[in-house]
Design a protein around this motif. Structure first.
Motif, PDB file in Angstrom:
ATOM      1  N   ASP A 124      -2.553  71.984 -30.681  1.00  0.00           N
ATOM      2  CA  ASP A 124      -3.304  72.588 -31.818  1.00  0.00           C
ATOM      3  C   ASP A 124      -3.970  73.616 -30.886  1.00  0.00           C
ATOM      4  O   ASP A 124      -3.931  73.980 -29.455  1.00  0.00           O
ATOM      5  N   SER A 125      -5.126  74.286 -32.165  1.00  0.00           N
ATOM      6  CA  SER A 125      -5.709  75.624 -31.895  1.00  0.00           C
ATOM      7  C   SER A 125      -6.670  75.287 -30.631  1.00  0.00           C
ATOM      8  O   SER A 125      -6.678  76.483 -29.784  1.00  0.00           O
ATOM      9  N   GLU A 126      -7.475  74.149 -29.834  1.00  0.00           N
ATOM     10  CA  GLU A 126      -7.615  74.112 -28.737  1.00  0.00           C
ATOM     11  C   GLU A 126      -7.202  74.257 -27.384  1.00  0.00           C
ATOM     12  O   GLU A 126      -6.676  74.034 -26.378  1.00  0.00           O
ATOM     13  N   GLY A 127      -5.156  73.992 -27.476  1.00  0.00           N
ATOM     14  CA  GLY A 127      -4.943  73.678 -26.775  1.00  0.00           C
ATOM     15  C   GLY A 127      -4.069  71.729 -26.247  1.00  0.00           C
ATOM     16  O   GLY A 127      -3.497  72.389 -24.907  1.00  0.00           O
ATOM     17  N   ASN A 128      -4.657  70.905 -26.916  1.00  0.00           N
ATOM     18  CA  ASN A 128      -4.792  69.993 -26.823  1.00  0.00           C
ATOM     19  C   ASN A 128      -3.710  69.259 -27.411  1.00  0.00           C
ATOM     20  O   ASN A 128      -3.038  69.354 -28.366  1.00  0.00           O
ATOM     21  N   ILE A 129      -3.052  67.759 -27.045  1.00  0.00           N
ATOM     22  CA  ILE A 129      -2.362  66.738 -27.823  1.00  0.00           C
ATOM     23  C   ILE A 129      -2.463  65.341 -27.589  1.00  0.00           C
ATOM     24  O   ILE A 129      -4.240  65.032 -26.506  1.00  0.00           O
ATOM     25  N   ASP A 130      -2.556  64.779 -28.586  1.00  0.00           N
ATOM     26  CA  ASP A 130      -4.003  63.756 -28.486  1.00  0.00           C
ATOM     27  C   ASP A 130      -2.258  62.415 -28.521  1.00  0.00           C
ATOM     28  O   ASP A 130      -1.295  61.979 -28.847  1.00  0.00           O
ATOM     29  N   PHE A 131      -2.424  62.305 -27.002  1.00  0.00           N
ATOM     30  CA  PHE A 131      -1.170  60.881 -26.598  1.00  0.00           C
ATOM     31  C   PHE A 131      -1.839  59.190 -26.242  1.00  0.00           C
ATOM     32  O   PHE A 131      -2.955  59.297 -25.920  1.00  0.00           O
ATOM     33  N   PRO A 132      -0.808  58.757 -26.887  1.00  0.00           N
ATOM     34  CA  PRO A 132      -1.203  56.916 -26.955  1.00  0.00           C
ATOM     35  C   PRO A 132      -1.450  56.722 -25.706  1.00  0.00           C
ATOM     36  O   PRO A 132      -1.166  57.423 -24.713  1.00  0.00           O
ATOM     37  N   VAL A 133      -2.216  56.012 -26.077  1.00  0.00           N
ATOM     38  CA  VAL A 133      -3.363  55.380 -24.417  1.00  0.00           C
ATOM     39  C   VAL A 133      -3.884  56.600 -23.667  1.00  0.00           C
ATOM     40  O   VAL A 133      -5.427  56.226 -23.443  1.00  0.00           O
ATOM     41  N   LEU A 134      -3.687  57.444 -23.814  1.00  0.00           N
ATOM     42  CA  LEU A 134      -4.265  57.900 -22.442  1.00  0.00           C
ATOM     43  C   LEU A 134      -5.233  59.600 -23.192  1.00  0.00           C
ATOM     44  O   LEU A 134      -6.151  59.923 -22.925  1.00  0.00           O
ATOM     45  N   GLY A 135      -5.044  59.265 -25.171  1.00  0.00           N
ATOM     46  CA  GLY A 135      -5.929  59.593 -25.435  1.00  0.00           C
ATOM     47  C   GLY A 135      -5.558  61.577 -25.049  1.00  0.00           C
ATOM     48  O   GLY A 135      -4.647  61.904 -25.219  1.00  0.00           O
ATOM     49  N   LYS A 136      -7.048  62.652 -25.303  1.00  0.00           N
ATOM     50  CA  LYS A 136      -6.445  64.270 -25.526  1.00  0.00           C
ATOM     51  C   LYS A 136      -6.104  64.205 -24.032  1.00  0.00           C
ATOM     52  O   LYS A 136      -7.406  64.024 -23.388  1.00  0.00           O
ATOM     53  N   ILE A 137      -5.264  65.360 -24.074  1.00  0.00           N
ATOM     54  CA  ILE A 137      -5.140  65.799 -22.995  1.00  0.00           C
ATOM     55  C   ILE A 137      -4.354  67.801 -23.671  1.00  0.00           C
ATOM     56  O   ILE A 137      -3.880  67.969 -23.880  1.00  0.00           O
ATOM     57  N   HIS A 138      -5.034  68.183 -22.448  1.00  0.00           N
ATOM     58  CA  HIS A 138      -5.326  70.051 -22.204  1.00  0.00           C
ATOM     59  C   HIS A 138      -3.974  70.291 -21.837  1.00  0.00           C
ATOM     60  O   HIS A 138      -3.254  70.558 -21.072  1.00  0.00           O
ATOM     61  N   VAL A 139      -3.014  70.602 -22.525  1.00  0.00           N
ATOM     62  CA  VAL A 139      -1.962  71.017 -22.019  1.00  0.00           C
ATOM     63  C   VAL A 139      -1.737  72.973 -22.266  1.00  0.00           C
ATOM     64  O   VAL A 139      -0.268  73.445 -21.660  1.00  0.00           O
ATOM     65  N   GLU A 140      -2.246  73.056 -22.529  1.00  0.00           N
ATOM     66  CA  GLU A 140      -1.788  74.924 -22.820  1.00  0.00           C
ATOM     67  C   GLU A 140      -1.978  75.925 -21.752  1.00  0.00           C
ATOM     68  O   GLU A 140      -3.394  75.506 -21.125  1.00  0.00           O
ATOM     69  N   GLY A 141      -0.564  76.531 -21.358  1.00  0.00           N
ATOM     70  CA  GLY A 141      -0.978  77.344 -19.997  1.00  0.00           C
ATOM     71  C   GLY A 141      -0.207  75.927 -19.208  1.00  0.00           C
ATOM     72  O   GLY A 141       0.449  77.379 -18.073  1.00  0.00           O
ATOM     73  N   MET A 142       0.379  74.787 -19.134  1.00  0.00           N
ATOM     74  CA  MET A 142       1.147  74.194 -18.524  1.00  0.00           C
ATOM     75  C   MET A 142       2.923  74.750 -18.505  1.00  0.00           C
ATOM     76  O   MET A 142       2.727  75.101 -19.659  1.00  0.00           O
ATOM     77  N   THR A 143       3.501  74.771 -17.635  1.00  0.00           N
ATOM     78  CA  THR A 143       5.201  74.129 -18.069  1.00  0.00           C
ATOM     79  C   THR A 143       5.463  73.434 -18.304  1.00  0.00           C
ATOM     80  O   THR A 143       4.806  72.065 -18.736  1.00  0.00           O
ATOM     81  N   ARG A 144       6.869  72.733 -18.310  1.00  0.00           N
ATOM     82  CA  ARG A 144       7.167  72.302 -19.071  1.00  0.00           C
ATOM     83  C   ARG A 144       7.257  70.735 -17.964  1.00  0.00           C
ATOM     84  O   ARG A 144       6.748  69.473 -18.138  1.00  0.00           O
TER      85      ARG A 144
END
Length: 273
Positions: free
Chosen positions: A104-124
Protein backbone atom coordinates in the motif's frame (compact mmCIF):
# COMPACT_ATOMS: atom_id res chain seq x y z
CA UNK A 1 5.69 18.94 -76.90
CA UNK A 2 2.81 16.57 -77.68
CA UNK A 3 0.07 15.84 -75.17
CA UNK A 4 1.20 12.22 -75.03
CA UNK A 5 4.57 13.35 -73.68
CA UNK A 6 3.01 14.76 -70.50
CA UNK A 7 2.75 11.47 -68.55
CA UNK A 8 6.34 10.69 -69.49
CA UNK A 9 7.42 14.02 -68.04
CA UNK A 10 5.66 13.30 -64.73
CA UNK A 11 7.20 9.82 -64.66
CA UNK A 12 10.63 11.36 -65.22
CA UNK A 13 10.27 13.73 -62.25
CA UNK A 14 8.96 10.90 -60.04
CA UNK A 15 11.96 8.77 -60.94
CA UNK A 16 14.32 11.65 -60.19
CA UNK A 17 12.66 12.17 -56.79
CA UNK A 18 13.17 8.50 -55.82
CA UNK A 19 16.78 8.64 -56.98
CA UNK A 20 17.50 11.72 -54.87
CA UNK A 21 16.04 10.11 -51.73
CA UNK A 22 17.95 6.87 -52.34
CA UNK A 23 21.22 8.78 -52.62
CA UNK A 24 20.49 10.72 -49.43
CA UNK A 25 19.70 7.53 -47.50
CA UNK A 26 22.92 5.92 -48.76
CA UNK A 27 24.95 8.95 -47.71
CA UNK A 28 23.44 8.93 -44.20
CA UNK A 29 24.08 5.21 -43.70
CA UNK A 30 27.60 5.53 -45.13
CA UNK A 31 28.45 8.09 -42.46
CA UNK A 32 28.02 5.46 -39.70
CA UNK A 33 31.13 3.58 -38.60
CA UNK A 34 31.76 0.62 -36.32
CA UNK A 35 32.63 3.07 -33.51
CA UNK A 36 29.11 4.45 -33.77
CA UNK A 37 27.19 1.18 -33.53
CA UNK A 38 29.24 -1.53 -31.75
CA UNK A 39 28.52 -2.44 -28.12
CA UNK A 40 31.28 -2.91 -25.52
CA UNK A 41 34.13 -1.60 -27.65
CA UNK A 42 36.56 -1.77 -24.72
CA UNK A 43 35.59 -5.28 -23.62
CA UNK A 44 39.13 -6.63 -24.18
CA UNK A 45 40.50 -4.11 -21.68
CA UNK A 46 38.33 -5.31 -18.80
CA UNK A 47 37.65 -8.94 -19.67
CA UNK A 48 39.94 -10.17 -16.88
CA UNK A 49 38.18 -8.10 -14.24
CA UNK A 50 35.52 -9.71 -12.12
CA UNK A 51 31.98 -8.54 -12.78
CA UNK A 52 30.78 -6.89 -9.58
CA UNK A 53 27.36 -5.57 -10.52
CA UNK A 54 24.55 -6.66 -8.20
CA UNK A 55 20.84 -6.98 -8.86
CA UNK A 56 19.37 -6.51 -5.40
CA UNK A 57 15.78 -5.34 -5.82
CA UNK A 58 13.92 -3.65 -2.99
CA UNK A 59 10.19 -3.87 -2.48
CA UNK A 60 8.41 -0.61 -3.24
CA UNK A 61 4.94 0.88 -2.95
CA UNK A 62 2.36 -0.54 -5.41
CA UNK A 63 4.34 -3.74 -5.89
CA UNK A 64 2.34 -6.94 -6.19
CA UNK A 65 3.84 -9.89 -4.30
CA UNK A 66 3.06 -13.57 -4.44
CA UNK A 67 3.74 -15.10 -1.03
CA UNK A 68 3.36 -18.85 -0.52
CA UNK A 69 3.73 -20.56 2.85
CA UNK A 70 4.17 -24.32 2.97
CA UNK A 71 5.23 -26.97 5.49
CA UNK A 72 5.13 -30.74 5.97
CA UNK A 73 1.69 -30.38 7.56
CA UNK A 74 -0.40 -28.79 4.78
CA UNK A 75 -3.43 -28.16 6.96
CA UNK A 76 -1.48 -25.95 9.35
CA UNK A 77 -0.35 -23.52 6.62
CA UNK A 78 -3.78 -22.93 5.09
CA UNK A 79 -4.61 -19.86 7.24
CA UNK A 80 -1.33 -18.21 6.14
CA UNK A 81 -1.96 -18.36 2.38
CA UNK A 82 -4.07 -15.62 0.86
CA UNK A 83 -6.11 -17.49 -1.74
CA UNK A 84 -9.31 -17.24 -3.70
CA UNK A 85 -11.27 -20.46 -3.36
CA UNK A 86 -14.06 -21.60 -5.64
CA UNK A 87 -16.75 -20.27 -3.33
CA UNK A 88 -15.25 -16.79 -3.40
CA UNK A 89 -14.97 -16.95 -7.20
CA UNK A 90 -18.56 -18.04 -7.80
CA UNK A 91 -17.72 -21.66 -8.46
CA UNK A 92 -15.62 -20.96 -11.55
CA UNK A 93 -12.34 -22.10 -10.02
CA UNK A 94 -11.70 -25.80 -9.69
CA UNK A 95 -8.93 -25.19 -7.16
CA UNK A 96 -7.45 -22.46 -5.01
CA UNK A 97 -5.40 -19.75 -6.71
CA UNK A 98 -2.99 -17.27 -5.21
CA UNK A 99 -4.13 -13.76 -4.49
CA UNK A 100 -1.28 -11.21 -4.69
CA UNK A 101 -0.43 -8.86 -1.85
CA UNK A 102 -0.50 -5.19 -2.80
CA UNK A 103 2.08 -3.00 -1.07
CA UNK A 104 0.00 0.00 0.00
CA UNK A 105 0.86 3.71 -0.02
CA UNK A 106 2.55 3.34 3.37
CA UNK A 107 4.67 0.39 2.27
CA UNK A 108 2.68 -2.24 4.16
CA UNK A 109 0.90 -5.51 3.39
CA UNK A 110 -1.83 -7.21 5.40
CA UNK A 111 -0.66 -10.74 6.07
CA UNK A 112 -3.03 -13.41 7.40
CA UNK A 113 -2.74 -13.99 11.18
CA UNK A 114 0.43 -11.84 11.44
CA UNK A 115 -1.39 -8.64 10.50
CA UNK A 116 0.15 -5.51 8.98
CA UNK A 117 3.80 -5.84 7.98
CA UNK A 118 6.00 -3.01 6.68
CA UNK A 119 7.80 -4.48 3.66
CA UNK A 120 8.89 -1.39 1.72
CA UNK A 121 12.67 -1.29 1.38
CA UNK A 122 13.10 -5.01 2.07
CA UNK A 123 14.64 -7.31 -0.49
CA UNK A 124 12.80 -10.47 -1.43
CA UNK A 125 15.23 -12.56 0.65
CA UNK A 126 14.86 -10.27 3.66
CA UNK A 127 11.08 -10.65 3.55
CA UNK A 128 11.39 -14.43 3.26
CA UNK A 129 13.66 -14.55 6.32
CA UNK A 130 11.39 -12.22 8.29
CA UNK A 131 8.23 -14.22 7.58
CA UNK A 132 9.96 -17.55 8.22
CA UNK A 133 11.10 -16.37 11.64
CA UNK A 134 7.65 -15.07 12.54
CA UNK A 135 5.91 -18.24 11.35
CA UNK A 136 8.02 -20.50 13.57
CA UNK A 137 5.63 -19.52 16.39
CA UNK A 138 2.78 -21.18 14.49
CA UNK A 139 4.24 -23.72 12.07
CA UNK A 140 6.89 -26.40 12.32
CA UNK A 141 9.55 -26.09 9.58
CA UNK A 142 7.81 -23.39 7.51
CA UNK A 143 8.99 -22.63 3.99
CA UNK A 144 8.21 -19.22 2.45
CA UNK A 145 8.43 -18.32 -1.23
CA UNK A 146 8.15 -14.66 -2.34
CA UNK A 147 8.06 -13.41 -5.93
CA UNK A 148 7.12 -10.23 -7.80
CA UNK A 149 4.09 -10.37 -10.10
CA UNK A 150 4.40 -6.89 -11.57
CA UNK A 151 8.11 -6.74 -12.39
CA UNK A 152 7.87 -4.54 -15.48
CA UNK A 153 10.35 -2.56 -17.56
CA UNK A 154 9.46 0.09 -20.17
CA UNK A 155 11.68 0.59 -23.23
CA UNK A 156 11.11 3.61 -25.47
CA UNK A 157 12.83 5.42 -28.33
CA UNK A 158 15.05 3.98 -31.05
CA UNK A 159 14.26 0.29 -30.58
CA UNK A 160 12.39 -2.01 -32.92
CA UNK A 161 9.50 -2.78 -30.54
CA UNK A 162 9.05 -0.11 -27.86
CA UNK A 163 6.67 -0.93 -25.02
CA UNK A 164 6.28 -2.20 -21.47
CA UNK A 165 7.51 -5.73 -20.78
CA UNK A 166 6.90 -8.08 -17.85
CA UNK A 167 10.19 -9.63 -16.82
CA UNK A 168 10.40 -13.28 -15.77
CA UNK A 169 12.65 -12.56 -12.79
CA UNK A 170 14.25 -9.75 -10.84
CA UNK A 171 17.66 -10.67 -12.26
CA UNK A 172 17.13 -8.73 -15.46
CA UNK A 173 19.94 -6.93 -17.24
CA UNK A 174 19.70 -3.91 -19.48
CA UNK A 175 20.73 -6.16 -22.39
CA UNK A 176 17.84 -8.54 -21.74
CA UNK A 177 15.38 -5.65 -21.66
CA UNK A 178 16.70 -4.23 -24.93
CA UNK A 179 16.63 -7.73 -26.42
CA UNK A 180 12.95 -8.09 -25.55
CA UNK A 181 12.35 -4.76 -27.30
CA UNK A 182 14.01 -6.06 -30.48
CA UNK A 183 17.42 -4.41 -29.92
CA UNK A 184 18.46 -0.87 -30.88
CA UNK A 185 17.83 0.52 -34.33
CA UNK A 186 20.87 1.33 -36.43
CA UNK A 187 20.15 5.03 -35.88
CA UNK A 188 20.16 4.77 -32.06
CA UNK A 189 22.64 6.78 -30.02
CA UNK A 190 24.32 3.99 -28.08
CA UNK A 191 26.26 6.23 -25.72
CA UNK A 192 23.19 8.16 -24.58
CA UNK A 193 20.65 5.69 -23.20
CA UNK A 194 18.55 7.33 -20.49
CA UNK A 195 17.54 5.26 -17.45
CA UNK A 196 14.71 6.67 -15.32
CA UNK A 197 14.42 5.02 -11.90
CA UNK A 198 12.53 5.75 -8.71
CA UNK A 199 14.90 5.91 -5.74
CA UNK A 200 13.37 6.39 -2.27
CA UNK A 201 10.21 7.81 -3.81
CA UNK A 202 12.07 10.27 -6.07
CA UNK A 203 12.42 9.95 -9.84
CA UNK A 204 16.08 10.04 -10.85
CA UNK A 205 17.76 9.65 -14.21
CA UNK A 206 21.11 8.30 -15.35
CA UNK A 207 22.98 8.25 -18.66
CA UNK A 208 24.31 4.91 -19.92
CA UNK A 209 27.01 4.30 -22.53
CA UNK A 210 26.48 0.92 -24.18
CA UNK A 211 29.66 1.33 -26.21
CA UNK A 212 31.67 0.77 -23.05
CA UNK A 213 31.83 -2.58 -21.27
CA UNK A 214 32.13 -0.70 -17.98
CA UNK A 215 28.34 -0.84 -17.82
CA UNK A 216 28.71 -4.46 -16.70
CA UNK A 217 30.19 -3.28 -13.41
CA UNK A 218 27.75 -0.41 -12.90
CA UNK A 219 24.67 -0.34 -10.64
CA UNK A 220 22.55 0.09 -13.79
CA UNK A 221 23.45 -3.19 -15.50
CA UNK A 222 20.71 -4.97 -13.56
CA UNK A 223 17.36 -3.23 -13.80
CA UNK A 224 14.79 -2.59 -11.08
CA UNK A 225 11.05 -2.97 -11.36
CA UNK A 226 9.34 -0.05 -13.13
CA UNK A 227 12.62 1.18 -14.67
CA UNK A 228 12.21 3.14 -17.90
CA UNK A 229 14.81 3.06 -20.67
CA UNK A 230 14.78 5.73 -23.36
CA UNK A 231 17.10 5.27 -26.33
CA UNK A 232 17.87 8.60 -27.98
CA UNK A 233 18.18 8.92 -31.77
CA UNK A 234 21.57 9.72 -33.27
CA UNK A 235 22.37 13.16 -34.61
CA UNK A 236 22.10 11.88 -38.19
CA UNK A 237 18.68 10.40 -37.43
CA UNK A 238 17.48 13.71 -35.99
CA UNK A 239 18.88 15.57 -38.99
CA UNK A 240 17.23 13.10 -41.33
CA UNK A 241 13.87 13.54 -39.62
CA UNK A 242 14.21 17.33 -39.54
CA UNK A 243 15.24 17.57 -43.17
CA UNK A 244 12.65 15.14 -44.51
CA UNK A 245 9.79 17.62 -44.25
CA UNK A 246 11.92 20.32 -45.84
CA UNK A 247 13.00 17.97 -48.64
CA UNK A 248 9.44 16.89 -49.35
CA UNK A 249 8.31 20.51 -49.41
CA UNK A 250 11.11 21.49 -51.79
CA UNK A 251 10.50 18.47 -54.02
CA UNK A 252 6.78 19.20 -54.14
CA UNK A 253 7.47 22.82 -55.07
CA UNK A 254 9.78 21.68 -57.88
CA UNK A 255 7.21 19.20 -59.17
CA UNK A 256 4.44 21.81 -59.06
CA UNK A 257 6.64 24.28 -60.92
CA UNK A 258 7.55 21.61 -63.46
CA UNK A 259 3.91 20.73 -64.03
CA UNK A 260 3.09 24.41 -64.47
CA UNK A 261 5.87 24.81 -67.04
CA UNK A 262 4.72 21.72 -68.92
CA UNK A 263 1.14 23.00 -68.88
CA UNK A 264 2.23 26.35 -70.31
CA UNK A 265 4.26 24.62 -73.02
CA UNK A 266 1.31 22.40 -73.94
CA UNK A 267 -1.01 25.42 -74.00
CA UNK A 268 1.34 27.38 -76.28
CA UNK A 269 1.73 24.32 -78.49
CA UNK A 270 -2.05 23.98 -78.87
CA UNK A 271 -2.46 27.69 -79.59
CA UNK A 272 0.20 27.52 -82.26
CA UNK A 273 -1.81 24.82 -84.02
Amino acid sequence: MATSDFPLTIKYFTTMKKTVFSLMAFMIISCATSKDILYFQDIDEIKKQQIQAEYTTHIAKDDLLNIVVTAPDKTVVMPFNLTLNENMMGGYASSQSLFPYLVDSEGNIDFPVLGKIHVEGMTRIELINYLTERLYDYIKDPVVVVSFTNYKITVLGEVRSPGTYTMPSERTTILQALGMAGDLNIAAERDNVLLIREVNGVQEHFRIDLKSAKIMNSPFFYLHQNDVLYVAPSASRIAQGTNTASIWSTTLSILVSAVSVVSVILSLSNNAK
